[in-house]
Design a protein around this motif. Sequence first.
Motif, PDB file in Angstrom:
ATOM      1  N   ALA A  97      32.568  40.053  39.329  1.00 22.61           N
ATOM      2  CA  ALA A  97      31.882  39.651  40.561  1.00 22.61           C
ATOM      3  C   ALA A  97      30.472  39.124  40.290  1.00 22.61           C
ATOM      4  N   ARG A  98      29.817  39.604  39.249  1.00 19.51           N
ATOM      5  CA  ARG A  98      28.426  39.197  38.987  1.00 19.51           C
ATOM      6  C   ARG A  98      28.313  37.739  38.569  1.00 19.51           C
ATOM      7  N   TRP A  99      29.413  37.146  38.128  1.00 19.67           N
ATOM      8  CA  TRP A  99      29.367  35.765  37.649  1.00 19.67           C
ATOM      9  C   TRP A  99      29.868  34.756  38.670  1.00 19.67           C
ATOM     10  N   ILE A 100      30.240  35.201  39.865  1.00 23.99           N
ATOM     11  CA  ILE A 100      30.734  34.272  40.882  1.00 23.99           C
ATOM     12  C   ILE A 100      29.890  34.416  42.143  1.00 23.99           C
ATOM     13  N   ASP A 101      30.155  33.583  43.121  1.00 27.03           N
ATOM     14  CA  ASP A 101      29.404  33.603  44.372  1.00 27.03           C
ATOM     15  C   ASP A 101      29.518  34.979  45.033  1.00 27.03           C
ATOM     16  N   ALA A 130      32.261  35.187  47.795  1.00 27.73           N
ATOM     17  CA  ALA A 130      33.611  35.167  47.219  1.00 27.73           C
ATOM     18  C   ALA A 130      33.896  36.456  46.467  1.00 27.73           C
ATOM     19  N   ALA A 131      32.865  36.991  45.812  1.00 25.49           N
ATOM     20  CA  ALA A 131      33.058  38.214  45.042  1.00 25.49           C
ATOM     21  C   ALA A 131      33.383  39.404  45.930  1.00 25.49           C
ATOM     22  N   SER A 132      32.943  39.390  47.179  1.00 26.80           N
ATOM     23  CA  SER A 132      33.225  40.501  48.083  1.00 26.80           C
ATOM     24  C   SER A 132      34.636  40.450  48.660  1.00 26.80           C
ATOM     25  N   TRP A 133      35.271  39.275  48.642  1.00 28.31           N
ATOM     26  CA  TRP A 133      36.614  39.143  49.206  1.00 28.31           C
ATOM     27  C   TRP A 133      37.708  39.125  48.141  1.00 28.31           C
ATOM     28  N   ALA A 134      37.386  38.782  46.924  1.00 28.20           N
ATOM     29  CA  ALA A 134      38.403  38.758  45.868  1.00 28.20           C
ATOM     30  C   ALA A 134      39.002  40.137  45.590  1.00 28.20           C
ATOM     31  N   PRO A 135      38.185  41.200  45.444  1.00 31.94           N
ATOM     32  CA  PRO A 135      38.796  42.521  45.217  1.00 31.94           C
ATOM     33  C   PRO A 135      39.658  42.977  46.380  1.00 31.94           C
ATOM     34  N   ARG A 166      34.563  32.635  51.360  1.00 32.06           N
ATOM     35  CA  ARG A 166      35.492  33.728  51.638  1.00 32.06           C
ATOM     36  C   ARG A 166      36.921  33.326  51.286  1.00 32.06           C
ATOM     37  N   THR A 167      37.289  32.142  51.704  1.00 34.39           N
ATOM     38  CA  THR A 167      38.648  31.669  51.450  1.00 34.39           C
ATOM     39  C   THR A 167      38.907  31.516  49.959  1.00 34.39           C
ATOM     40  N   ILE A 168      37.934  30.974  49.239  1.00 39.78           N
ATOM     41  CA  ILE A 168      38.094  30.809  47.791  1.00 39.78           C
ATOM     42  C   ILE A 168      38.227  32.174  47.106  1.00 39.78           C
ATOM     43  N   GLY A 169      37.369  33.106  47.494  1.00 40.76           N
ATOM     44  CA  GLY A 169      37.445  34.432  46.898  1.00 40.76           C
ATOM     45  C   GLY A 169      38.764  35.126  47.196  1.00 40.76           C
ATOM     46  N   PHE A 170      39.226  35.008  48.440  1.00 40.57           N
ATOM     47  CA  PHE A 170      40.505  35.625  48.793  1.00 40.57           C
ATOM     48  C   PHE A 170      41.646  34.983  48.012  1.00 40.57           C
ATOM     49  N   ALA A 171      41.641  33.669  47.897  1.00 39.00           N
ATOM     50  CA  ALA A 171      42.702  32.978  47.163  1.00 39.00           C
ATOM     51  C   ALA A 171      42.701  33.389  45.692  1.00 39.00           C
ATOM     52  N   GLY A 174      41.556  36.268  44.352  1.00 35.11           N
ATOM     53  CA  GLY A 174      42.023  37.646  44.222  1.00 35.11           C
ATOM     54  C   GLY A 174      43.504  37.785  44.460  1.00 35.11           C
ATOM     55  N   ALA A 175      44.034  37.080  45.481  1.00 32.45           N
ATOM     56  CA  ALA A 175      45.463  37.147  45.765  1.00 32.45           C
ATOM     57  C   ALA A 175      46.278  36.534  44.634  1.00 32.45           C
ATOM     58  N   GLY A 176      45.827  35.400  44.113  1.00 29.10           N
ATOM     59  CA  GLY A 176      46.531  34.780  43.000  1.00 29.10           C
ATOM     60  C   GLY A 176      46.549  35.655  41.764  1.00 29.10           C
TER      61      GLY A 176
END
Length: 253
Positions: free
Chosen positions: A27-31, A34-39, A133-138, A140-142
């Motif tokens: 998470a520290r290396w991304i936006d 996005a980092a809050s929604w990927a996990p 948000r959408t990028i982070g979710f995509a 994490g889901a992928g």
Amino acid sequence: AKFAPERPAIWLGLRTAAATAIPLLIARWIDPVAASWAPLAGFIVALVDKGGAYRSRAAIMTSVAIGGLIAVLLGSLIAGHGILTAIVVAAGLTLCALAQAFGPSMVSVGNTIAIQLLVAASLPCTPAEAVQRTIGFAAGAGFAMVLGLIVWPVRVYKPGRRAVSAVFSALAQHARLLASDLGAEDWRPRAVTRHRGLRDQIEVARVVLAATRRGRRGETGRGERLLALIQLADQSFGIISGLEESLDAGTTV
């Protein structure tokens, strides 16, 4: 406390933890948005995988990933718009609730998508943040899908399949021994001594299968088929026992 043959799904829990923790580590290396929604995406996509056939697992995880992606984007865009937000959220939650009409496996899919829509709509953001948000979710889901379907596939029903297989193997071995012992004078006592072990294996398979199916409302097809096999094995055991009695009565006369 009691001893039971079932075991907790440790590997399934560890895989879900990995799908959540690894996005947190990077998470520290991304936006930050996005980092809050990927996990979160990794967690929910990994969590809906309850085991079963590969095709059904892939369909459920893909449905959650695509539906959640749309829900996050839509909820982010309409967040903070008052009446519009309430109307869209109410309509979206209603559609998600109707997903159970497509079968038990879609219940968890509808509930998960509804939660994503509700969370995204309750947090106002800018259009740029909605995209992040959408990028982070995509992402994490992928990652969760690749982890669950390719890298680390967990077969939840494997203990149940092994227990059912052991029952049919024991029945086949009993039938072979019965056929080879028919010429002996003590064939009947030998056959009866094996009945207790067969009955115990059938009951153990039932307990293991019940423990595996417990709480898996989204995956019933595989469990129902295994349950049908257990019932068939029980009936086969009864038929073999009846055949033994008939043969014993015939030899006695």
